[in-house]
Write a protein that holds these residues in place. Sequence first.
Motif, short mmCIF file in Angstrom:
data_model
loop_
_atom_site.label_atom_id
_atom_site.label_comp_id
_atom_site.label_asym_id
_atom_site.label_seq_id
_atom_site.Cartn_x
_atom_site.Cartn_y
_atom_site.Cartn_z
N SER A 2 3.22 21.68 64.57
CA SER A 2 3.52 23.11 64.51
C SER A 2 4.44 23.37 63.34
CB SER A 2 4.19 23.55 65.81
OG SER A 2 4.79 24.79 65.67
N ASN A 3 4.41 24.58 62.84
CA ASN A 3 5.30 24.96 61.76
C ASN A 3 6.56 25.66 62.28
OD1 ASN A 3 3.66 23.97 59.68
ND2 ASN A 3 2.38 25.80 59.77
N THR A 4 6.93 25.35 63.51
CA THR A 4 8.07 26.01 64.13
C THR A 4 9.35 25.81 63.34
OG1 THR A 4 7.08 25.73 66.31
CG2 THR A 4 9.43 26.18 66.23
N ALA A 5 9.57 24.60 62.82
CA ALA A 5 10.79 24.32 62.08
C ALA A 5 10.52 23.26 61.04
CB ALA A 5 11.90 23.86 63.03
N THR A 6 11.16 23.36 59.89
CA THR A 6 11.00 22.37 58.84
C THR A 6 12.35 22.04 58.24
OG1 THR A 6 10.61 24.05 57.15
CG2 THR A 6 8.66 23.14 58.27
N GLN A 7 12.43 20.87 57.63
CA GLN A 7 13.61 20.47 56.91
C GLN A 7 13.16 19.81 55.61
OE1 GLN A 7 16.28 18.09 59.22
NE2 GLN A 7 16.45 19.57 60.87
N PRO A 8 13.95 19.91 54.54
CA PRO A 8 13.51 19.38 53.25
C PRO A 8 13.48 17.87 53.18
CG PRO A 8 15.76 20.22 53.11
CD PRO A 8 15.22 20.62 54.46
N LEU A 9 14.31 17.18 53.96
CA LEU A 9 14.38 15.73 53.89
C LEU A 9 14.32 15.12 55.29
CD1 LEU A 9 17.25 15.28 51.27
CD2 LEU A 9 14.79 15.00 50.86
N ALA A 10 13.67 13.97 55.38
CA ALA A 10 13.65 13.25 56.65
C ALA A 10 14.98 12.55 56.85
CB ALA A 10 12.52 12.24 56.65
N PRO A 11 15.55 12.59 58.05
CA PRO A 11 16.83 11.90 58.29
C PRO A 11 16.66 10.39 58.21
CG PRO A 11 15.91 12.73 60.35
CD PRO A 11 15.06 13.29 59.25
N ASN A 12 17.70 9.70 57.82
CA ASN A 12 17.63 8.25 57.68
C ASN A 12 17.36 7.54 59.00
OD1 ASN A 12 18.15 8.38 54.90
ND2 ASN A 12 20.36 8.31 55.20
N ASP A 13 17.77 8.16 60.10
CA ASP A 13 17.60 7.52 61.40
C ASP A 13 16.39 8.06 62.16
OD1 ASP A 13 18.53 10.07 61.92
OD2 ASP A 13 19.96 9.46 63.46
N LEU A 14 15.38 8.55 61.43
CA LEU A 14 14.28 9.22 62.13
C LEU A 14 13.53 8.28 63.08
CD1 LEU A 14 10.98 8.92 61.16
CD2 LEU A 14 11.99 9.67 59.03
N LYS A 15 13.39 7.00 62.72
CA LYS A 15 12.68 6.07 63.61
C LYS A 15 13.43 5.90 64.93
CE LYS A 15 9.46 5.13 60.58
NZ LYS A 15 9.30 3.79 60.00
#
Length: 235
Positions: A2-15
């Motif tokens: 969904s396009n509900t929310a976006t951020q420009p960069l993936a967080p380092n702890d995403l996994k």
Amino acid sequence: MSNTATQPLAPNDLKDRVKVSYDAIAETYSKFTKAHDNTRLHYGTKLLGHWVSKHGMQPTALELGCGAGGPATELLIEHGFHVTGNDISAIQLELAKANLVKHDKYFTAIQGDMMELDFPIASFDVVFGLFSIIHLPRQEQRVLVKRVFNWLRPCGVFLANFSKDAVEVEIIEKWLGEEQGWMFWSGWGEDGSVNMVEEAGLEVLMKEVRDEGVQEHFVWVLGKKNDGSGSEAAL
């Protein structure tokens, strides 16, 4: 997605965050994903239609992001495969082992990030990832598909779905309405995903766009490692 929310960069702890989320929302996700059962069976059947049986050998499959062990997993087991199921969530894997208990001799669970998997060249007849590879940053998706090429035996097949639209980072803080449902997606889009599979060395046998509901649009790609594709892909 969904396009509900976006951020420009993936967080380092995403996994780590994806793992914690899938552990926390395992039961909710299992109920949610039943709406995709027919899709999983549909493309699992297509995958089997392009797989060439090698008499005298038990076929092997790797499922990337197996979740709770869905109908496609069971479909392959029922067609004689030994399935190695990987998932980042330990809770999802416990559900998979429980759901596949009658097939426990033909299912091996490996918990962890799919990017940390390591197998010898030509280990599997089939590799598939249903609603799972889309959780990787898209640069990692390129690396993974090249590894898939190496893991496949000659004439082996690969099946996965990718985002129809190109998106570098998509984040929903409370996916499925869950307080602990933080979730991440990424993708190259329809053409970029097909190109990614071809650039890894696989012949694309099928490309289909399918809508799974409101704002859920995926391109399904089925690729094959040709009989002469014995060389290792450069990573």
